[in-house]
Design an enzyme around this catalytic site. Structure first.
Site, mmCIF file in Angstrom:
data_model
loop_
_atom_site.group_PDB
_atom_site.id
_atom_site.type_symbol
_atom_site.label_atom_id
_atom_site.label_comp_id
_atom_site.label_asym_id
_atom_site.label_seq_id
_atom_site.Cartn_x
_atom_site.Cartn_y
_atom_site.Cartn_z
ATOM 1 N N THR A 40 -25.979 3.750 -30.566
ATOM 2 C CA THR A 40 -24.447 4.613 -31.412
ATOM 3 C C THR A 40 -24.082 4.209 -32.922
ATOM 4 O O THR A 40 -24.287 5.316 -33.011
ATOM 5 C CB THR A 40 -22.810 4.093 -30.808
ATOM 6 N N TYR A 54 -19.171 10.572 -27.697
ATOM 7 C CA TYR A 54 -19.878 11.468 -29.683
ATOM 8 C C TYR A 54 -21.292 11.099 -28.453
ATOM 9 O O TYR A 54 -21.705 10.774 -27.249
ATOM 10 C CB TYR A 54 -20.191 10.157 -29.974
ATOM 11 N N SER A 87 -29.076 2.788 -25.237
ATOM 12 C CA SER A 87 -29.598 1.320 -24.456
ATOM 13 C C SER A 87 -29.619 1.263 -23.198
ATOM 14 O O SER A 87 -30.404 0.277 -22.690
ATOM 15 C CB SER A 87 -29.878 0.116 -25.454
ATOM 16 N N THR A 120 -25.775 -0.801 -27.957
ATOM 17 C CA THR A 120 -24.901 -1.980 -27.743
ATOM 18 C C THR A 120 -24.715 -2.275 -26.039
ATOM 19 O O THR A 120 -24.574 -3.959 -25.700
ATOM 20 C CB THR A 120 -23.401 -1.800 -27.656
ATOM 21 N N ASP A 121 -24.852 -1.657 -25.149
ATOM 22 C CA ASP A 121 -25.162 -1.883 -23.401
ATOM 23 C C ASP A 121 -26.263 -2.625 -23.648
ATOM 24 O O ASP A 121 -25.580 -3.390 -23.041
ATOM 25 C CB ASP A 121 -25.740 -0.454 -23.358
ATOM 26 N N LYS A 193 -21.781 -8.339 -24.390
ATOM 27 C CA LYS A 193 -20.839 -7.077 -24.819
ATOM 28 C C LYS A 193 -20.141 -7.635 -24.683
ATOM 29 O O LYS A 193 -19.423 -7.493 -22.668
ATOM 30 C CB LYS A 193 -21.475 -5.702 -24.724
ATOM 31 N N GLU A 313 -21.713 -26.138 -5.566
ATOM 32 C CA GLU A 313 -21.392 -24.341 -4.731
ATOM 33 C C GLU A 313 -22.672 -24.398 -3.478
ATOM 34 O O GLU A 313 -22.185 -24.114 -2.233
ATOM 35 C CB GLU A 313 -21.491 -22.828 -5.047
#
Ligand code: DAS
Length: 356
Positions: A40, A54, A87, A120-121, A193, A313
């Site tokens: 971006t 965009y 990305s 950013t992904d 993110k 767990e």
């Protein structure tokens, strides 16, 4: 005659001082290389109101840098277009190619810091990967933006200004790979993110290392886990990454995904469990069967914060499984891939997950 000679030598002296001052300034001025990969921060929308609609990965690095002449006040900046992709489409080949280019540049005496502009992904995955494999104490800073440069209140310009400022700073050396977003300086180890559409998206459950404001760094903590020069991994020795995938845990869990991965050549499977890395009963048997086939099983959690406790767990000792500690599933996959370039011993893998 004497006066003319004196005047000539005076002028020569002044010129010599000016030239040496310029050379000194040039040599003192730090050199930052900006490696552009897309995202971006290189995006463009149709209107100033389009802050989330965009096309990513369209603006070339020279245009990004030309749009920010103030960078010259921070350092001598040069740009390289390594990729031009969104990305979410990054693959292991992209990671390796980027890592090799970064490693080459850090070996150059005339390079003081590196900025990587990135979507950013998956920025957090690339940052963690480089944190593990690049043997340098020079600043490597990843930066992206949540809005394209064409939008009102775009965040890319100030993010990039902060990134270059940090990359040019001596006090950013030796802190591992860094991410600068929204004035924060975060560790490439544990940044995520966290909000998919806001400018304060990038966070770490352990908090930022500091802030960069108006081109000045304010530090508040240091990383404690192994990274860069304290890492046992080196990109120069890695030419391929093993297959590691992720399955997600949820109510009414079935084993379709786990069994399907069992038919592939994966070296490890990350289980992003509920809660403290819990595994639904049907999935336990399917994962144990995968382990019997030699696939390493790594318990992570879908919960965004906390860390997975070994033998809590699930009886990890009995099943010979690994816990991902505080790593989110996507970071656990990066660490598992890098670790598996050296060992598939589950006890060694567990050590590595404790130490990185
Ligand atoms: N698709 C996103 C990416 O390239 C755009 C961005 O947020 O950078 O990661």
């Amino acid at each position: 005659m004497k006066i003319q000679q004196l005047a000539r030598s005076w002028i020569a002296g002044v010129v010599l001082m000016a030239v040496s001052a310029a050379v000194l300034a040039q040599s003192e001025e730090r050199h930052v290389v900006v490696l552009a990969t897309g995202g971006t921060i290189a995006g463009a929308g149709a209107s100033v109101a389009d802050s989330a609609t965009y096309a990513a990965a369209t603006v070339p690095v020279d245009k990004l840098l030309a749009g920010l002449p103030e960078l010259e006040n921070l350092a001598r900046v040069s740009g390289e277009q390594v990729f031009q992709i969104a990305s979410e489409s990054f693959n292991n080949e992209n990671l390796l190619a980027l890592g090799q280019r970064v490693s080459e540049l850090t070996k150059q005496a005339d390079v003081d810091g590196i900025v990587i502009t990135h979507g950013t992904d998956t920025l957090e995955e690339t940052a963690f990967f480089l944190n593990l494999v690049v043997q340098t104490d020079k600043p490597i800073v990843l930066v992206g933006s949540m809005r394209p440069g064409t939008a009102l209140s775009a965040d890319g310009g100030l993010n990039l200004y902060g990134a270059v400022s940090v990359a040019a700073s001596e006090d950013a050396m030796g802190k591992g790979v860094l991410v600068t977003m929204n004035d924060d300086i975060l560790s490439g180890r544990d940044v995520s993110k966290s909000i998919n559409i806001k400018t304060n998206s990038f966070q770490s459950q352990w908090g930022p290392l500091g802030m960069v404001v108006e081109g000045r760094n304010y530090w508040f903590r240091d990383p404690v886990k192994r990274h860069t020069t304290s890492s046992e991994f080196n990109i120069d020795d890695i030419d391929t990454l093993p297959a590691v995938d992720i399955v997600y845990g949820y109510g009414n869990m079935n084993t379709t995904g786990i069994e399907a991965y069992g038919e592939t050549n994966i070296a490890a499977l990350i289980h992003a469990g509920t809660g403290n890395g819990s595994v639904a009963a049907p999935a336990v048997d399917a994962l144990k069967a995968l382990r019997d086939k030699g696939v390493n099983i790594i318990r992570s959690s879908r919960v965004p914060a906390g860390f997975v406790l070994r033998n809590a767990e699930q009886p990890d000792d009995d099943y010979d499984w690994v816990v991902a500690h505080d790593h989110r599933p996507q970071q656990a996959r990066i660490l598992a891939m890098v670790a598996l370039t050296k060992t598939d011993d589950s006890k060694e893998l567990q050590r590595i997950f404790w130490e990185y």
